[in-house]
Each structure stands twice: as structure tokens, then as C-alpha cells.
Design a protein around this motif. Structure first.
Motif, PDB file in Angstrom:
ATOM      1  N   LEU A 172       0.827  -1.205   0.000  1.00  0.00           N
ATOM      2  CA  LEU A 172       0.000   0.000   0.000  1.00  0.00           C
ATOM      3  C   LEU A 172       0.867   1.264   0.000  1.00  0.00           C
ATOM      4  O   LEU A 172       0.587   2.211  -0.728  1.00  0.00           O
ATOM      5  N   GLU A 173       1.926   1.265   0.803  1.00  0.00           N
ATOM      6  CA  GLU A 173       2.828   2.414   0.830  1.00  0.00           C
ATOM      7  C   GLU A 173       3.533   2.599  -0.508  1.00  0.00           C
ATOM      8  O   GLU A 173       3.726   3.727  -0.974  1.00  0.00           O
ATOM      9  N   THR A 174       3.914   1.534  -1.155  1.00  0.00           N
ATOM     10  CA  THR A 174       4.558   1.604  -2.464  1.00  0.00           C
ATOM     11  C   THR A 174       3.600   2.165  -3.514  1.00  0.00           C
ATOM     12  O   THR A 174       3.974   3.019  -4.325  1.00  0.00           O
ATOM     13  N   ILE A 175       2.371   1.723  -3.493  1.00  0.00           N
ATOM     14  CA  ILE A 175       1.370   2.225  -4.445  1.00  0.00           C
ATOM     15  C   ILE A 175       1.103   3.705  -4.207  1.00  0.00           C
ATOM     16  O   ILE A 175       1.039   4.503  -5.149  1.00  0.00           O
ATOM     17  N   MET A 176       0.970   4.108  -2.956  1.00  0.00           N
ATOM     18  CA  MET A 176       0.738   5.521  -2.638  1.00  0.00           C
ATOM     19  C   MET A 176       1.932   6.382  -3.062  1.00  0.00           C
ATOM     20  O   MET A 176       1.763   7.495  -3.579  1.00  0.00           O
ATOM     21  N   GLY A 177       3.132   5.893  -2.870  1.00  0.00           N
ATOM     22  CA  GLY A 177       4.339   6.615  -3.310  1.00  0.00           C
ATOM     23  C   GLY A 177       4.359   6.792  -4.822  1.00  0.00           C
ATOM     24  O   GLY A 177       4.705   7.851  -5.336  1.00  0.00           O
ATOM     25  N   ALA A 178       3.979   5.741  -5.553  1.00  0.00           N
ATOM     26  CA  ALA A 178       3.934   5.811  -7.013  1.00  0.00           C
ATOM     27  C   ALA A 178       2.881   6.820  -7.471  1.00  0.00           C
ATOM     28  O   ALA A 178       3.108   7.593  -8.412  1.00  0.00           O
ATOM     29  N   VAL A 179       1.726   6.856  -6.804  1.00  0.00           N
ATOM     30  CA  VAL A 179       0.669   7.814  -7.146  1.00  0.00           C
ATOM     31  C   VAL A 179       1.159   9.242  -6.911  1.00  0.00           C
ATOM     32  O   VAL A 179       0.932  10.135  -7.735  1.00  0.00           O
ATOM     33  N   VAL A 180       1.853   9.478  -5.815  1.00  0.00           N
ATOM     34  CA  VAL A 180       2.387  10.808  -5.516  1.00  0.00           C
ATOM     35  C   VAL A 180       3.406  11.218  -6.581  1.00  0.00           C
ATOM     36  O   VAL A 180       3.399  12.361  -7.062  1.00  0.00           O
ATOM     37  N   LEU A 181       4.287  10.316  -6.982  1.00  0.00           N
ATOM     38  CA  LEU A 181       5.279  10.622  -8.015  1.00  0.00           C
ATOM     39  C   LEU A 181       4.619  10.916  -9.362  1.00  0.00           C
ATOM     40  O   LEU A 181       5.023  11.841 -10.077  1.00  0.00           O
ATOM     41  N   ILE A 182       3.591  10.171  -9.722  1.00  0.00           N
ATOM     42  CA  ILE A 182       2.875  10.414 -10.981  1.00  0.00           C
ATOM     43  C   ILE A 182       2.167  11.764 -10.932  1.00  0.00           C
ATOM     44  O   ILE A 182       2.190  12.529 -11.908  1.00  0.00           O
ATOM     45  N   ALA A 183       1.560  12.097  -9.810  1.00  0.00           N
ATOM     46  CA  ALA A 183       0.890  13.398  -9.667  1.00  0.00           C
ATOM     47  C   ALA A 183       1.898  14.538  -9.757  1.00  0.00           C
ATOM     48  O   ALA A 183       1.642  15.572 -10.383  1.00  0.00           O
ATOM     49  N   ALA A 184       3.076  14.373  -9.142  1.00  0.00           N
ATOM     50  CA  ALA A 184       4.118  15.403  -9.218  1.00  0.00           C
ATOM     51  C   ALA A 184       4.601  15.578 -10.651  1.00  0.00           C
ATOM     52  O   ALA A 184       4.811  16.706 -11.124  1.00  0.00           O
ATOM     53  N   ALA A 185       4.794  14.493 -11.374  1.00  0.00           N
ATOM     54  CA  ALA A 185       5.234  14.561 -12.764  1.00  0.00           C
ATOM     55  C   ALA A 185       4.174  15.251 -13.635  1.00  0.00           C
ATOM     56  O   ALA A 185       4.502  16.073 -14.494  1.00  0.00           O
ATOM     57  N   ALA A 186       2.910  14.931 -13.402  1.00  0.00           N
ATOM     58  CA  ALA A 186       1.833  15.578 -14.158  1.00  0.00           C
ATOM     59  C   ALA A 186       1.793  17.076 -13.853  1.00  0.00           C
ATOM     60  O   ALA A 186       1.613  17.903 -14.762  1.00  0.00           O
ATOM     61  N   PHE A 187       1.980  17.443 -12.608  1.00  0.00           N
ATOM     62  CA  PHE A 187       1.992  18.858 -12.218  1.00  0.00           C
ATOM     63  C   PHE A 187       3.139  19.599 -12.907  1.00  0.00           C
ATOM     64  O   PHE A 187       2.958  20.691 -13.437  1.00  0.00           O
ATOM     65  N   LEU A 188       4.330  19.015 -12.914  1.00  0.00           N
ATOM     66  CA  LEU A 188       5.478  19.637 -13.581  1.00  0.00           C
ATOM     67  C   LEU A 188       5.241  19.778 -15.083  1.00  0.00           C
ATOM     68  O   LEU A 188       5.621  20.784 -15.691  1.00  0.00           O
ATOM     69  N   TYR A 189       4.611  18.792 -15.701  1.00  0.00           N
ATOM     70  CA  TYR A 189       4.302  18.872 -17.126  1.00  0.00           C
ATOM     71  C   TYR A 189       3.345  20.023 -17.416  1.00  0.00           C
ATOM     72  O   TYR A 189       3.534  20.777 -18.373  1.00  0.00           O
ATOM     73  N   VAL A 190       2.316  20.194 -16.604  1.00  0.00           N
ATOM     74  CA  VAL A 190       1.353  21.280 -16.798  1.00  0.00           C
ATOM     75  C   VAL A 190       2.036  22.631 -16.635  1.00  0.00           C
ATOM     76  O   VAL A 190       1.828  23.547 -17.428  1.00  0.00           O
ATOM     77  N   ILE A 191       2.891  22.768 -15.649  1.00  0.00           N
ATOM     78  CA  ILE A 191       3.621  24.018 -15.425  1.00  0.00           C
ATOM     79  C   ILE A 191       4.532  24.306 -16.614  1.00  0.00           C
ATOM     80  O   ILE A 191       4.586  25.419 -17.130  1.00  0.00           O
ATOM     81  N   TYR A 192       5.275  23.317 -17.085  1.00  0.00           N
ATOM     82  CA  TYR A 192       6.195  23.498 -18.208  1.00  0.00           C
ATOM     83  C   TYR A 192       5.461  23.850 -19.493  1.00  0.00           C
ATOM     84  O   TYR A 192       5.848  24.751 -20.215  1.00  0.00           O
TER      85      TYR A 192
END
Length: 157
Positions: free
Chosen positions: A6-26
């Protein structure tokens, strides 16, 4: 063991959300706007309110972006380089004005096409430019005393 998964899945979701946020900003920053199109130079007396990535618009529609801003120490002007879409053809007598979306809105450069038959080419300079209005200076003039004609009238005996 289930907690580690569960912690691994939540970490992956956070990383994907951060990457999506950076893409939108860029993608919204205008950094990649300098590819394609052609370059124009504009000289403003007051150009401090525009930075690289600032929109360039005609009739309210984005047609380009500011790619760089520099200072000319000989002419004491801001030198702003624009990248304009290649399908937008501007007459040589076009003008550039720094304006905002509203009273407290973001600044952008408004291009007003002229009427000449000759067109601006890559590397040309826009001849007519008007810098941004300084809102604080306008308010100060209004509050302190308005125009100089009032001072002259009061000095007359």
C-alpha cells in the motif's frame, strides 16, 4: 506485508501526480515557444512587466511569446525579443503595446497590425512601441495634485 504494498502504491501515485503537475507548469510557461515561427524585436521605455514566456496577442488571441528581455545601456530602453507563429504575417507599420488583462491582471504584449503592404520578417524590429503604464505613478499624480496646469494657475497672481 500488505502495508508495504500500500505504501509503495501511494508513493507511485504521488510521483505520478508530481510529474503531471510539472508537465502542466512546463507546457503553460511558454518555454518551448521559441521553436518555429519568426523573431521580432521591440524596444520599450518601460518593459519591466514582461518576462520570457509572457503572451503576445492579436485581438486577444495568443500568437506568440516573449523569448528574452535585455537592457540597451546606450538608448536606456528595454529590448524585448518575441517569437511569432509563422502563419501570422504582420505589416511593417504594426505596433506593440504592453497592457494587462484587467486592473490587476497579467501583463501581455498586444500587437496591432498596420496597413502597409510590406511585411515584417525574421529579425525585424517593430517600429511603434508603447510601454506599460505605471499604475502607482498614475495614482500618485491623482492624489498629490493632478496635472501641472493647476500649479501654474495657483501661481498666477
Amino acid at each position: 506485508m500488505q502495508r508495504n504494498v500500500l505504501e509503495t502504491i501511494m508513493g507511485a501515485v504521488v510521483l505520478i501526480a508530481a510529474a503531471a503537475f510539472l508537465y502542466v507548469i512546463y507546457s503553460g510557461s511558454g518555454i518551448k515557444e521559441d521553436r518555429g515561427g519568426y523573431s521580432l524585436t521591440v524596444r520599450f521605455d518601460r518593459g519591466g512587466s514582461v518576462l520570457p514566456g509572457t503572451d503576445v496577442r492579436i485581438s486577444g488571441v495568443k500568437v506568440g511569446a516573449v523569448t528574452s528581455q535585455d537592457f540597451d545601456p546606450k538608448m536606456f530602453q528595454a529590448v524585448v525579443k518575441l517569437n511569432i507563429r509563422s502563419d501570422v504575417e504582420l505589416p511593417k507599420d504594426s505596433s506593440a503595446i504592453i497592457t494587462s488583462d484587467g486592473l490587476l491582471g497579467n501583463y501581455y504584449i498586444k500587437l496591432e497590425p498596420g496597413a502597409e503592404d510590406d511585411l515584417l520578417k525574421d529579425g525585424d524590429q517593430v517600429a511603434h512601441a508603447q510601454g506599460a503604464l505605471d499604475l502607482v505613478e498614475l495614482i500618485n499624480k491623482f492624489v498629490v495634485g493632478g496635472s501641472d496646469t493647476k500649479k501654474e494657475e495657483s501661481a498666477t497672481p
